[in-house]
Design a protein around this motif. Structure first.
Motif, PDB file in Angstrom:
ATOM      1  N   ALA A 218       0.823  -1.208   0.000  1.00 45.24           N
ATOM      2  CA  ALA A 218       0.000   0.000   0.000  1.00 45.24           C
ATOM      3  C   ALA A 218       0.859   1.261   0.000  1.00 45.24           C
ATOM      4  O   ALA A 218       0.468   2.293  -0.557  1.00 45.24           O
TER       5      ALA A 218
ATOM      6  N   ARG B   2      -5.468   0.202  -8.613  1.00 45.10           N
ATOM      7  CA  ARG B   2      -4.864  -1.053  -8.161  1.00 45.10           C
ATOM      8  C   ARG B   2      -5.461  -2.268  -8.870  1.00 45.10           C
ATOM      9  O   ARG B   2      -6.587  -2.233  -9.346  1.00 45.10           O
TER      10      ARG B   2
ATOM     11  N   LEU C  98      -5.617  -6.217  -7.486  1.00 43.46           N
ATOM     12  CA  LEU C  98      -5.299  -7.193  -6.441  1.00 43.46           C
ATOM     13  C   LEU C  98      -5.716  -8.574  -6.897  1.00 43.46           C
ATOM     14  O   LEU C  98      -6.594  -8.728  -7.762  1.00 43.46           O
TER      15      LEU C  98
ATOM     16  N   ASP D 137      -9.681  -1.493  -9.494  1.00 47.23           N
ATOM     17  CA  ASP D 137     -10.378  -0.248  -9.168  1.00 47.23           C
ATOM     18  C   ASP D 137     -11.206   0.252 -10.342  1.00 47.23           C
ATOM     19  O   ASP D 137     -12.198   0.955 -10.144  1.00 47.23           O
TER      20      ASP D 137
ATOM     21  N   ALA E 227     -11.588  -3.929  -6.516  1.00 46.47           N
ATOM     22  CA  ALA E 227     -10.383  -4.025  -5.692  1.00 46.47           C
ATOM     23  C   ALA E 227     -10.723  -3.834  -4.218  1.00 46.47           C
ATOM     24  O   ALA E 227     -10.124  -4.460  -3.335  1.00 46.47           O
ATOM     25  N   GLU E 228     -11.690  -2.993  -3.958  1.00 44.20           N
ATOM     26  CA  GLU E 228     -12.099  -2.751  -2.571  1.00 44.20           C
ATOM     27  C   GLU E 228     -12.628  -4.027  -1.925  1.00 44.20           C
ATOM     28  O   GLU E 228     -12.332  -4.318  -0.761  1.00 44.20           O
TER      29      GLU E 228
ATOM     30  N   ALA F 151      -9.779  -6.521  -1.311  1.00 45.60           N
ATOM     31  CA  ALA F 151      -8.911  -6.063  -0.224  1.00 45.60           C
ATOM     32  C   ALA F 151      -9.441  -6.475   1.140  1.00 45.60           C
ATOM     33  O   ALA F 151      -8.674  -6.559   2.108  1.00 45.60           O
ATOM     34  N   THR F 152     -10.755  -6.767   1.251  1.00 45.28           N
ATOM     35  CA  THR F 152     -11.314  -7.183   2.535  1.00 45.28           C
ATOM     36  C   THR F 152     -10.822  -8.560   2.959  1.00 45.28           C
ATOM     37  O   THR F 152     -11.001  -8.954   4.112  1.00 45.28           O
TER      38      THR F 152
ATOM     39  N   ASP G 101      -4.639 -10.407   4.260  1.00 39.30           N
ATOM     40  CA  ASP G 101      -3.360 -10.934   3.783  1.00 39.30           C
ATOM     41  C   ASP G 101      -3.512 -11.896   2.622  1.00 39.30           C
ATOM     42  O   ASP G 101      -2.545 -12.176   1.910  1.00 39.30           O
TER      43      ASP G 101
ATOM     44  N   ALA H 197      -5.097 -11.276  -0.021  1.00 39.70           N
ATOM     45  CA  ALA H 197      -5.089 -10.476  -1.244  1.00 39.70           C
ATOM     46  C   ALA H 197      -3.705  -9.899  -1.472  1.00 39.70           C
ATOM     47  O   ALA H 197      -3.085  -9.353  -0.551  1.00 39.70           O
ATOM     48  N   THR H 198      -3.207 -10.018  -2.685  1.00 40.37           N
ATOM     49  CA  THR H 198      -1.876  -9.522  -3.051  1.00 40.37           C
ATOM     50  C   THR H 198      -2.011  -8.424  -4.101  1.00 40.37           C
ATOM     51  O   THR H 198      -2.764  -8.575  -5.077  1.00 40.37           O
ATOM     52  N   LEU H 199      -1.276  -7.353  -3.880  1.00 40.97           N
ATOM     53  CA  LEU H 199      -1.254  -6.263  -4.859  1.00 40.97           C
ATOM     54  C   LEU H 199      -0.281  -6.629  -5.976  1.00 40.97           C
ATOM     55  O   LEU H 199       0.935  -6.653  -5.772  1.00 40.97           O
TER      56      LEU H 199
END
Length: 401
Positions: free
Chosen positions: A70, A87, A89, A120, A208-209, A212-213, A216, A218-220
Motif C-alpha cells: 500500500a 490497483r 489485487l 479499481d 479491488a475494494e 482487499a477485505t 493478507d 489479497a496480493t497487490l
C-alpha cells in the motif's frame, strides 16, 4: 503646427499609400491572430485529449519475495505527472458451493482453487478494457459486491445473473452477486494439464475494494498510474523504474494518445510555420513600403529641418502615422477574427457536439499589440534613419538632381 496634426494631414494627403499600408498590416494582423486562435485551440484539444485517453504506466510485480504494498501506491501517487493510481489485487480462493473447471486429474490443492481478481477500474484497465475478454450478458460494473464469472464456469455450476456465490480465503468468507458473464474465446486452447487455479474459466473479477477485505490473502500485483501529462510518459516511466528497481516491470500504455495527438502536433507545427512566414513577410513588405513612402517625402523633411524642426519630432511624426494605421488595421483584424472564431465554434459544436474555446485572450492581444508596435518602429527606423542622417542641404540638392 503640432506633430499630431501634421501626421493626420500627411495620411489624408496620401490616401492611396495609407490604404495600401493599412491593407498589408490588416492581412498580417488577421493571419497572425487567426493562427494564434488555432494554436490555442489545438493546445486545448491536446489537454482534453490527454485527460480522455487515459495514458498510463503499468507497474507489475515481478519479485514474489518483495510484493507491492500500500505504501507503493502513495509513492507512485506522489510522482509529478501522476493524476491518480489504480490497483489490481489478486487472491487465491475456493468455492464454498460449487466446483471450479478443471481438465486435470491432479490432486494438488491448486486444482481446486480459483483466482479472484479485483480492479479499481474494470472499464479502464485489465482484459475487459483492452478487448481480450468479452461480456456475454449482464453488466461490467461490479459495484460494491458484484462479480464477473466465466461462461464455462457459470454453465458448469448452473449460475445465472443475480445468483450469489460464496468464496473463502484464509479463513475469511466473501459473498458476491453475479452481475456479468464473460468469455475469453480461447478457453478450449488451454492445455489439459493446466491446473484449475491457472485456467481462464476460473477467473473471477470483482472490485479491488472487495478483494482487499480478504486481508493478507489479497496480493497487490499491479498498479496503473494514470498520467495527465502523456507527452512526458517516458520520463515518468524511467522515474518509476528507479523507484521500484527490480521489484516491478514498468510498461507504458499511451497508444491511443499517440495516434490521436500526432495530427494535432503536425497541425500546430504547420500553423506555427505559417505564422512565422506571415510575420517575416509582413515585416519585409512593411519596411519596403515605408522606404518607398519616405523617399517621396525627402523634400518635405528637408524643408522642415531647414525651418528648425528637430529630427526627433519628425521621427515621432512618422511613428505616429504608422501607429495610427496599425491601430486601425489591428482593431479591424481583431473584429474579423473574433467573428470568425464565433462561427468556427458554432460549427464545431454542431459537428462534434462540443465547442473548443476559440477566443482571443487579453494576454494574446496585448502581446500582439506590443510586438507589432516594436516591429513597426524598427521597420520605420530602418527606412527613416538614412534620410535623417543627411544634412537638409544634401537632401534638397538630391531632389534638384
Amino acid at each position: 503646427m503640432k506633430t499630431a496634426q501634421r501626421a493626420w494631414r500627411c495620411l489624408a494627403r496620401n490616401p492611396g499609400k495609407t490604404l495600401l499600408l493599412a491593407l498589408v498590416l490588416f492581412a498580417a494582423s488577421t493571419l497572425y491572430l487567426g493562427t494564434t486562435v488555432i494554436l490555442d485551440a489545438a493546445t486545448q484539444a491536446q489537454e482534453t485529449l490527454a485527460a480522455k485517453t487515459q495514458a498510463k504506466i503499468i507497474c507489475e510485480a515481478t519479485d514474489a519475495a518483495q510484493p507491492l504494498a500500500a505504501t507503493d501506491v502513495d509513492r507512485v501517487a506522489a510522482c509529478a505527472g501522476v493524476a491518480r493510481v489504480k490497483r489490481q489485487l489478486q487472491a487465491t480462493v475456493t468455492l464454498k458451493y460449487g466446483t471450479p473447471v478443471t481438465r486435470s486429474d491432479s490432486t494438488a490443492r491448486a486444482n481446486s482453487q480459483l483466482s479472484l481478481i479485483g480492479l479499481d477500474d474494470l472499464a479502464g484497465d485489465g482484459p475487459f478494457a483492452d478487448g481480450s475478454y468479452r461480456l456475454q450478458e449482464g453488466q461490467r460494473d461490479v459495484g460494491k459486491d458484484g462479480v464477473l464469472v466465466n461462461a464455462v464456469l457459470a454453465a458448469q455450476n448452473d449460475w445465472q445473473i443475480g445468483d450469489a456465490i460464496t468464496i473463502e480465503a484464509a479463513g475469511k468468507t466473501l459473498q458476491l452477486s453475479i452481475c456479468g458473464i464473460f468469455s475469453a474465446g480461447n478457453e478450449e486452447k488451454q492445455s489439459a494439464n493446466t491446473l484449475a487455479l491457472g485456467r481462464i474459466e476460473n477467473q473471477l473479477y470483482a472490485s479491488a475494494e472487495q478483494v482487499a477485505t480478504l486481508g493478507d490473502a489479497a496480493t497487490l500485483v499491479r498498479l496503473y498510474a494514470v498520467s495527465d501529462e502523456p507527452w512526458r510518459l517516458d520520463a515518468l516511466a524511467d522515474e518509476l523504474q528507479q523507484l521500484f528497481g527490480k521489484r516491478a516491470e514498468i510498461t507504458t500504455a499511451a497508444a491511443l494518445y499517440e495516434q490521436t495527438a500526432a495530427p494535432l502536433a503536425q497541425l500546430s507545427l504547420v500553423v506555427k510555420l505559417l505564422r512565422t512566414v506571415a510575420v517575416v513577410a509582413a515585416a519585409f513588405v512593411t519596411a519596403l513600403l515605408l522606404t518607398m513612402w519616405l523617399r517621396t517625402r525627402r523634400r518635405e523633411m528637408a524643408i522642415l529641418l531647414s525651418l528648425g524642426a528637430q529630427k526627433r519630432t519628425l521621427f515621432a511624426q512618422v511613428l505616429l502615422e504608422v501607429d495610427a494605421v496599425f491601430a486601425a488595421s489591428a482593431c479591424t483584424a481583431l473584429a474579423v477574427v473574433w467573428l470568425l472564431a464565433q462561427m468556427w465554434r458554432a460549427s464545431l459544436a454542431q459537428q462534434f457536439g462540443s465547442a473548443l474555446s476559440l477566443q482571443l485572450h487579453f494576454g494574446t492581444i496585448a502581446g500582439f499589440i506590443l510586438a507589432g508596435g516594436v516591429l513597426l518602429a524598427a521597420c520605420m527606423a530602418l527606412a527613416l534613419l538614412p534620410i535623417l542622417r543627411k544634412h537638409p542641404r544634401s537632401l534638397l540638392s538630391e531632389m534638384e538632381e
